[in-house]
Design an enzyme around this catalytic site. Structure first.
Site, PDB file in Angstrom:
ATOM      1  CB  SER A   1      30.031  49.159  17.488  1.00  0.00           C
ATOM      2  OG  SER A   1      30.289  50.378  17.446  1.00  0.00           O
TER       3      SER A   1
ATOM      4  CG  HIS B   1      31.251  47.938  21.638  1.00  0.00           C
ATOM      5  ND1 HIS B   1      31.829  47.369  22.518  1.00  0.00           N
ATOM      6  CD2 HIS B   1      31.740  48.971  20.762  1.00  0.00           C
ATOM      7  CE1 HIS B   1      33.173  47.812  22.496  1.00  0.00           C
ATOM      8  NE2 HIS B   1      33.072  48.742  21.460  1.00  0.00           N
TER       9      HIS B   1
ATOM     10  CG  ASP C   1      32.852  51.960  19.586  1.00  0.00           C
ATOM     11  OD1 ASP C   1      33.810  51.543  20.345  1.00  0.00           O
ATOM     12  OD2 ASP C   1      32.262  51.510  18.898  1.00  0.00           O
TER      13      ASP C   1
ATOM     14  CG  MET D   1      35.477  57.405  19.700  1.00  0.00           C
ATOM     15  SD  MET D   1      35.377  57.459  17.756  1.00  0.00           S
ATOM     16  CE  MET D   1      35.529  55.563  17.546  1.00  0.00           C
TER      17      MET D   1
ATOM     18  CG  HIS E   1      35.895  50.826  23.447  1.00  0.00           C
ATOM     19  ND1 HIS E   1      35.988  50.526  22.188  1.00  0.00           N
ATOM     20  CD2 HIS E   1      37.010  50.856  24.154  1.00  0.00           C
ATOM     21  CE1 HIS E   1      37.292  50.788  21.948  1.00  0.00           C
ATOM     22  NE2 HIS E   1      37.848  50.993  23.078  1.00  0.00           N
TER      23      HIS E   1
ATOM     24  CG  MET F   1      38.480  54.154  21.942  1.00  0.00           C
ATOM     25  SD  MET F   1      37.605  53.700  20.378  1.00  0.00           S
ATOM     26  CE  MET F   1      35.796  53.826  20.988  1.00  0.00           C
TER      27      MET F   1
ATOM     28  CG  MET G   1      41.344  48.224  20.481  1.00  0.00           C
ATOM     29  SD  MET G   1      39.640  48.455  20.484  1.00  0.00           S
ATOM     30  CE  MET G   1      39.194  49.005  18.698  1.00  0.00           C
TER      31      MET G   1
ATOM     32  CG  ASP H   1      35.901  47.429  19.167  1.00  0.00           C
ATOM     33  OD1 ASP H   1      35.206  47.362  17.990  1.00  0.00           O
ATOM     34  OD2 ASP H   1      35.714  48.210  19.876  1.00  0.00           O
TER      35      ASP H   1
ATOM     36  N   GLY I   1      30.195  46.504  14.219  1.00  0.00           N
ATOM     37  CA  GLY I   1      29.676  47.681  13.777  1.00  0.00           C
ATOM     38  C   GLY I   1      28.942  47.586  12.333  1.00  0.00           C
TER      39      GLY I   1
HETATM   40  C1  DX5 Z   1      36.700  51.197  16.659  1.00  0.00           C
HETATM   41  C2  DX5 Z   1      35.444  51.370  17.613  1.00  0.00           C
HETATM   42  C3  DX5 Z   1      34.698  49.988  17.014  1.00  0.00           C
HETATM   43  C4  DX5 Z   1      34.034  50.300  15.783  1.00  0.00           C
HETATM   44  C5  DX5 Z   1      33.889  49.009  15.155  1.00  0.00           C
HETATM   45  O1  DX5 Z   1      37.110  52.590  16.905  1.00  0.00           O
HETATM   46  O2  DX5 Z   1      36.022  50.924  18.812  1.00  0.00           O
HETATM   47  O3  DX5 Z   1      33.713  49.532  17.896  1.00  0.00           O
HETATM   48  O4  DX5 Z   1      32.917  50.652  16.059  1.00  0.00           O
HETATM   49  O5  DX5 Z   1      33.314  49.104  13.667  1.00  0.00           O
HETATM   50  P1  DX5 Z   1      33.541  47.929  12.717  1.00  0.00           P
HETATM   51  O6  DX5 Z   1      32.764  46.609  13.041  1.00  0.00           O
HETATM   52  O7  DX5 Z   1      32.590  48.557  11.540  1.00  0.00           O
HETATM   53  O8  DX5 Z   1      34.769  47.682  12.372  1.00  0.00           O
HETATM   54 ZN    ZN Z   2      34.619  49.627  20.253  1.00  0.00          ZN
END
Ligand code: DX5
Ligand code: ZN
Length: 222
Positions: free
Chosen positions: A14, A39, A41, A43, A72, A74, A143, A181, A203
């Site tokens: 990520s 990946h 993310d 937001m 992804h 969000m 998730m 994830d 990540g």
């Molecule tokens: C959370 C994200 C993840 C996040 C995972 O909101 O969707 O993709 O980056 O991070 P780690 O692997 O550090 O939990």
């Molecule tokens: Zn994610």
């Protein structure tokens, strides 16, 4: 581009855990370390309590590399922004079942654009919420943390949902990927894989590892 199947173990670092001052270099570092997918993310500060990056950053990554881009979303209105992420070069776009949109329609539009689609459910959302859509998806993302931030702890209580998804996938003769994830690292990846996940997002355990190649290899063999 390679055709990925649910039998493939796919490691997706990520970008959220990367150094944002050098996104291009960080993407190359992940690719050289053996990442299969990147990946991304997205937001919006509404759907989750954090703001990350949008289509312009994704387009820049797309133009500088050819790694598979797993986006992804969000965001509260994935339907409103969908076309911009398609245009930016996403290879797969996953949208939350909890967001404010016509889920079936967003999934259909994504596939009609010639890319893969995915549906995401939060830890607190029951599996029954995604059941109606399973025959129209390429990927189900379960998730394993409450979304918004990297570096949180894996929630093992999500595992039964993955098992339920595997069971229904078999019963209905479907072939979607199952992605996890949040909190995925050497200790938790085997739990997710044993439950039936084949796409592992990671990540902090990849980008912050002393040796990213070793970290990815570890997840691949978990
Ligand atoms: C959370 C994200 C993840 C996040 C995972 O909101 O969707 O993709 O980056 O991070 P780690 O692997 O550090 O939990
Ligand atoms: Zn994610």
């Amino acid at each position: 581009m390679k055709r990925w199947t649910p039998q493939d173990r796919i490691i997706a670092p990520s970008l959220l855990a990367a150094n944002f001052a050098k996104i291009g270099d960080e993407t190359s570092r992940a690719i050289h370390a053996g990442a299969d997918w990147m990946h991304l993310d997205v937001m919006d500060g509404h759907f989750v309590d954090n703001i990350s990056f949008g289509p312009a950053v994704i387009q820049a990554i797309h133009e500088s590399n050819d790694i598979f881009l797993d986006v992804h979303l969000m965001i509260s209105r994935p339907d409103h922004y969908l076309d911009r992420f398609i245009k930016a070069g996403a290879d797969l776009i996953s949208v939350h079942v909890e967001a404010d949109h016509d889920v079936a329609e967003t999934l259909k539009r994504t596939r009609d654009a010639g890319i893969l689609n995915g549906i995401v459910l939060n830890p607190a959302t029951p599996f029954s919420e995604v059941e109606p859509y399973l025959d129209q998806i390429d990927l189900l993302l379960c998730m394993t943390v409450v979304p918004g931030f990297g570096g949180q702890s894996f929630m093992a209580e999500v595992l039964p949902k993955i098992e339920a998804a595997v069971k229904l996938r078999e019963e209905r003769g479907l072939s979607f990927h199952i992605e996890v994830d949040g909190g995925i690292k050497l200790e938790t990846a085997p739990l997710a894989v044993a439950a039936g996940a084949n796409v592992l997002v990671a990540g902090s355990s990849t980008f912050s590892a002393p040796d990213m190649g070793e970290a990815i290899k570890g997840l691949r063999n978990a």
